[in-house]
Motif scaffolding. Structure first.
Motif, PDB file in Angstrom:
ATOM      1  N   ASN A 197      -7.808   5.577  -8.165  1.00 43.16           N
ATOM      2  CA  ASN A 197      -7.325   4.452  -8.976  1.00 43.16           C
ATOM      3  C   ASN A 197      -6.263   3.649  -8.239  1.00 43.16           C
ATOM      4  OD1 ASN A 197      -9.015   4.902 -11.149  1.00 43.16           O
ATOM      5  ND2 ASN A 197      -7.538   6.133 -12.272  1.00 43.16           N
ATOM      6  N   LEU A 198      -5.422   4.328  -7.472  1.00 41.53           N
ATOM      7  CA  LEU A 198      -4.416   3.617  -6.681  1.00 41.53           C
ATOM      8  C   LEU A 198      -5.091   2.748  -5.624  1.00 41.53           C
ATOM      9  CD1 LEU A 198      -1.487   3.028  -5.875  1.00 41.53           C
ATOM     10  CD2 LEU A 198      -1.532   5.113  -4.484  1.00 41.53           C
ATOM     11  N   LYS A 199      -6.083   3.291  -4.955  1.00 43.12           N
ATOM     12  CA  LYS A 199      -6.810   2.524  -3.940  1.00 43.12           C
ATOM     13  C   LYS A 199      -7.501   1.314  -4.576  1.00 43.12           C
ATOM     14  CE  LYS A 199     -10.142   3.036  -0.207  1.00 43.12           C
ATOM     15  NZ  LYS A 199     -11.009   3.965   0.522  1.00 43.12           N
ATOM     16  N   GLN A 200      -8.111   1.537  -5.728  1.00 41.46           N
ATOM     17  CA  GLN A 200      -8.786   0.437  -6.426  1.00 41.46           C
ATOM     18  C   GLN A 200      -7.775  -0.646  -6.812  1.00 41.46           C
ATOM     19  OE1 GLN A 200     -10.960   1.660  -9.901  1.00 41.46           O
ATOM     20  NE2 GLN A 200     -11.891  -0.349 -10.182  1.00 41.46           N
ATOM     21  N   LEU A 201      -6.606  -0.243  -7.276  1.00 41.49           N
ATOM     22  CA  LEU A 201      -5.566  -1.216  -7.630  1.00 41.49           C
ATOM     23  C   LEU A 201      -5.113  -1.988  -6.405  1.00 41.49           C
ATOM     24  CD1 LEU A 201      -3.473  -2.512  -9.509  1.00 41.49           C
ATOM     25  CD2 LEU A 201      -2.003  -0.531  -9.073  1.00 41.49           C
ATOM     26  N   GLU A 202      -4.879  -1.284  -5.315  1.00 44.13           N
ATOM     27  CA  GLU A 202      -4.400  -1.946  -4.099  1.00 44.13           C
ATOM     28  C   GLU A 202      -5.414  -2.939  -3.547  1.00 44.13           C
ATOM     29  OE1 GLU A 202      -1.420   1.619  -2.552  1.00 44.13           O
ATOM     30  OE2 GLU A 202      -3.201   1.173  -1.399  1.00 44.13           O
ATOM     31  N   GLN A 203      -6.687  -2.677  -3.787  1.00 45.05           N
ATOM     32  CA  GLN A 203      -7.742  -3.558  -3.279  1.00 45.05           C
ATOM     33  C   GLN A 203      -8.182  -4.618  -4.289  1.00 45.05           C
ATOM     34  OE1 GLN A 203     -10.786  -0.764  -2.069  1.00 45.05           O
ATOM     35  NE2 GLN A 203      -9.739  -0.290  -0.162  1.00 45.05           N
ATOM     36  N   SER A 204      -7.643  -4.573  -5.493  1.00 47.02           N
ATOM     37  CA  SER A 204      -8.114  -5.489  -6.529  1.00 47.02           C
ATOM     38  C   SER A 204      -7.532  -6.877  -6.367  1.00 47.02           C
ATOM     39  CB  SER A 204      -7.781  -4.937  -7.917  1.00 47.02           C
ATOM     40  OG  SER A 204      -6.397  -4.843  -8.115  1.00 47.02           O
ATOM     41  N   ASN A 205      -8.276  -7.834  -6.906  1.00 45.05           N
ATOM     42  CA  ASN A 205      -7.749  -9.197  -6.908  1.00 45.05           C
ATOM     43  C   ASN A 205      -6.847  -9.371  -8.126  1.00 45.05           C
ATOM     44  OD1 ASN A 205      -9.433  -9.718  -9.141  1.00 45.05           O
ATOM     45  ND2 ASN A 205     -11.109 -10.310  -7.792  1.00 45.05           N
ATOM     46  N   GLU A 206      -6.175 -10.487  -8.180  1.00 44.34           N
ATOM     47  CA  GLU A 206      -5.176 -10.709  -9.223  1.00 44.34           C
ATOM     48  C   GLU A 206      -5.755 -10.587 -10.629  1.00 44.34           C
ATOM     49  OE1 GLU A 206      -2.016 -14.131 -10.601  1.00 44.34           O
ATOM     50  OE2 GLU A 206      -2.740 -14.166  -8.541  1.00 44.34           O
ATOM     51  N   SER A 207      -7.001 -10.993 -10.823  1.00 42.45           N
ATOM     52  CA  SER A 207      -7.584 -10.948 -12.166  1.00 42.45           C
ATOM     53  C   SER A 207      -7.852  -9.520 -12.650  1.00 42.45           C
ATOM     54  CB  SER A 207      -8.882 -11.771 -12.216  1.00 42.45           C
ATOM     55  OG  SER A 207      -9.858 -11.196 -11.361  1.00 42.45           O
ATOM     56  N   ASN A 208      -7.978  -8.568 -11.733  1.00 44.84           N
ATOM     57  CA  ASN A 208      -8.232  -7.169 -12.110  1.00 44.84           C
ATOM     58  C   ASN A 208      -6.988  -6.289 -12.018  1.00 44.84           C
ATOM     59  OD1 ASN A 208     -10.959  -7.746 -12.433  1.00 44.84           O
ATOM     60  ND2 ASN A 208     -11.412  -7.275 -10.305  1.00 44.84           N
ATOM     61  N   SER A 220       0.823  -1.202   0.000  1.00 50.12           N
ATOM     62  CA  SER A 220       0.000   0.000   0.000  1.00 50.12           C
ATOM     63  C   SER A 220       0.861   1.258   0.000  1.00 50.12           C
ATOM     64  CB  SER A 220      -0.922   0.024   1.220  1.00 50.12           C
ATOM     65  OG  SER A 220      -1.713   1.187   1.183  1.00 50.12           O
ATOM     66  N   TYR A 221       0.560   2.128  -0.940  1.00 56.73           N
ATOM     67  CA  TYR A 221       1.257   3.406  -1.061  1.00 56.73           C
ATOM     68  C   TYR A 221       0.293   4.581  -0.882  1.00 56.73           C
ATOM     69  CZ  TYR A 221       5.091   0.697  -3.056  1.00 56.73           C
ATOM     70  OH  TYR A 221       6.104  -0.202  -3.257  1.00 56.73           O
ATOM     71  N   ILE A 222      -0.966   4.302  -0.628  1.00 55.95           N
ATOM     72  CA  ILE A 222      -1.995   5.338  -0.630  1.00 55.95           C
ATOM     73  C   ILE A 222      -1.697   6.464   0.362  1.00 55.95           C
ATOM     74  CG2 ILE A 222      -3.615   4.236   0.967  1.00 55.95           C
ATOM     75  CD1 ILE A 222      -4.765   5.858  -2.243  1.00 55.95           C
ATOM     76  N   GLU A 223      -1.301   6.136   1.576  1.00 54.39           N
ATOM     77  CA  GLU A 223      -1.039   7.179   2.582  1.00 54.39           C
ATOM     78  C   GLU A 223       0.108   8.085   2.153  1.00 54.39           C
ATOM     79  OE1 GLU A 223      -2.931   8.109   5.144  1.00 54.39           O
ATOM     80  OE2 GLU A 223      -4.302   6.559   4.442  1.00 54.39           O
ATOM     81  N   LYS A 224       1.157   7.495   1.642  1.00 50.59           N
ATOM     82  CA  LYS A 224       2.303   8.275   1.176  1.00 50.59           C
ATOM     83  C   LYS A 224       1.900   9.162  -0.003  1.00 50.59           C
ATOM     84  CE  LYS A 224       6.884   7.562  -0.828  1.00 50.59           C
ATOM     85  NZ  LYS A 224       7.817   6.527  -1.284  1.00 50.59           N
ATOM     86  N   HIS A 225       1.153   8.600  -0.944  1.00 43.79           N
ATOM     87  CA  HIS A 225       0.801   9.340  -2.157  1.00 43.79           C
ATOM     88  C   HIS A 225      -0.279  10.399  -1.911  1.00 43.79           C
ATOM     89  CE1 HIS A 225       2.674   6.320  -5.199  1.00 43.79           C
ATOM     90  NE2 HIS A 225       3.404   6.455  -4.113  1.00 43.79           N
ATOM     91  N   LYS A 226      -0.950  10.346  -0.778  1.00 37.61           N
ATOM     92  CA  LYS A 226      -1.926  11.398  -0.439  1.00 37.61           C
ATOM     93  C   LYS A 226      -1.257  12.755  -0.265  1.00 37.61           C
ATOM     94  CE  LYS A 226      -5.669   8.867   1.804  1.00 37.61           C
ATOM     95  NZ  LYS A 226      -6.356   8.600   3.082  1.00 37.61           N
ATOM     96  N   GLN A 227       0.046  12.739  -0.033  1.00 35.65           N
ATOM     97  CA  GLN A 227       0.792  13.990   0.093  1.00 35.65           C
ATOM     98  C   GLN A 227       0.726  14.803  -1.196  1.00 35.65           C
ATOM     99  OE1 GLN A 227       4.819  13.346   1.521  1.00 35.65           O
ATOM    100  NE2 GLN A 227       4.120  11.602   2.728  1.00 35.65           N
ATOM    101  N   LYS A 233      -3.158  -0.399 -15.451  1.00 34.80           N
ATOM    102  CA  LYS A 233      -3.170   0.396 -16.688  1.00 34.80           C
ATOM    103  C   LYS A 233      -3.969   1.687 -16.493  1.00 34.80           C
ATOM    104  CE  LYS A 233      -2.578  -3.373 -19.993  1.00 34.80           C
ATOM    105  NZ  LYS A 233      -3.201  -4.115 -21.111  1.00 34.80           N
ATOM    106  N   SER A 234      -5.067   1.613 -15.755  1.00 39.17           N
ATOM    107  CA  SER A 234      -5.868   2.810 -15.471  1.00 39.17           C
ATOM    108  C   SER A 234      -5.072   3.803 -14.642  1.00 39.17           C
ATOM    109  CB  SER A 234      -7.148   2.443 -14.720  1.00 39.17           C
ATOM    110  OG  SER A 234      -7.998   1.693 -15.537  1.00 39.17           O
ATOM    111  N   LEU A 235      -4.315   3.297 -13.699  1.00 41.53           N
ATOM    112  CA  LEU A 235      -3.494   4.165 -12.850  1.00 41.53           C
ATOM    113  C   LEU A 235      -2.434   4.895 -13.678  1.00 41.53           C
ATOM    114  CD1 LEU A 235      -2.918   5.110  -9.944  1.00 41.53           C
ATOM    115  CD2 LEU A 235      -1.356   3.161  -9.731  1.00 41.53           C
TER     116      LEU A 235
END
Length: 143
Positions: free
Chosen positions: A99-110, A66-73, A116-118
């Protein structure tokens, strides 16, 4: 006095040559990073490095750190030019974080599609603000 004149000239030439080399090294660093130490520019460089790690994790089907907290800066970091922080910039930053949050929470198939969206979000923002890194961001693409 005349005997020491060549030694003095040699020392002056040596000092001048060394200071010229140091100046050239600083100039190349400035060209590589024209926005030097602005907190937003520094953060963007770190974000790129994080994206390289994410790219590897996605390519290898591994869990994404997870990088979300860092990237919120991104929302609060001071840019080189204060005029950059517009509503559009904030909207794009929020889209990136979503998009980062969605990627971090996605399963391997997504993962690949979300990754790519990120990357597309990064490219869209940099098309409007600071286009210099687009070439580098394109290196993050996965087919």
């Amino acid at each position: 006095m005349l005997k020491s004149f060549p030694a003095i000239v040699f020392c002056l030439i040596l000092i001048f040559a060394c200071s010229k080399k140091e100046k050239n090294e600083n100039e190349s660093e400035t060209k590589r990073y024209p926005n030097q130490d602005a907190p937003l520019a520094l953060l963007m460089r770190e974000m790129f490095e994080d994206m390289e790690k994410i790219k590897i994790a996605v390519a290898e089907g591994e869990e994404i750190k997870s990088y979300i907290e860092k990237h919120k800066q991104l929302l609060t970091a001071t840019p080189t030019d204060a005029a950059v922080k517009t509503e559009q910039f904030n909207s794009m930053a929020m889209a990136y974080l979503a998009n980062l949050k969605q990627l971090e929470q996605s399963n391997e198939s997504n993962q690949l599609e979300n990754y790519k969206s990120l990357v597309s979000t990064c490219l869209a923002c940099h098309s409007n603000y600071c286009p210099g890194p687009i070439k580098r961001i394109n290196l993050l693409k996965l087919d």
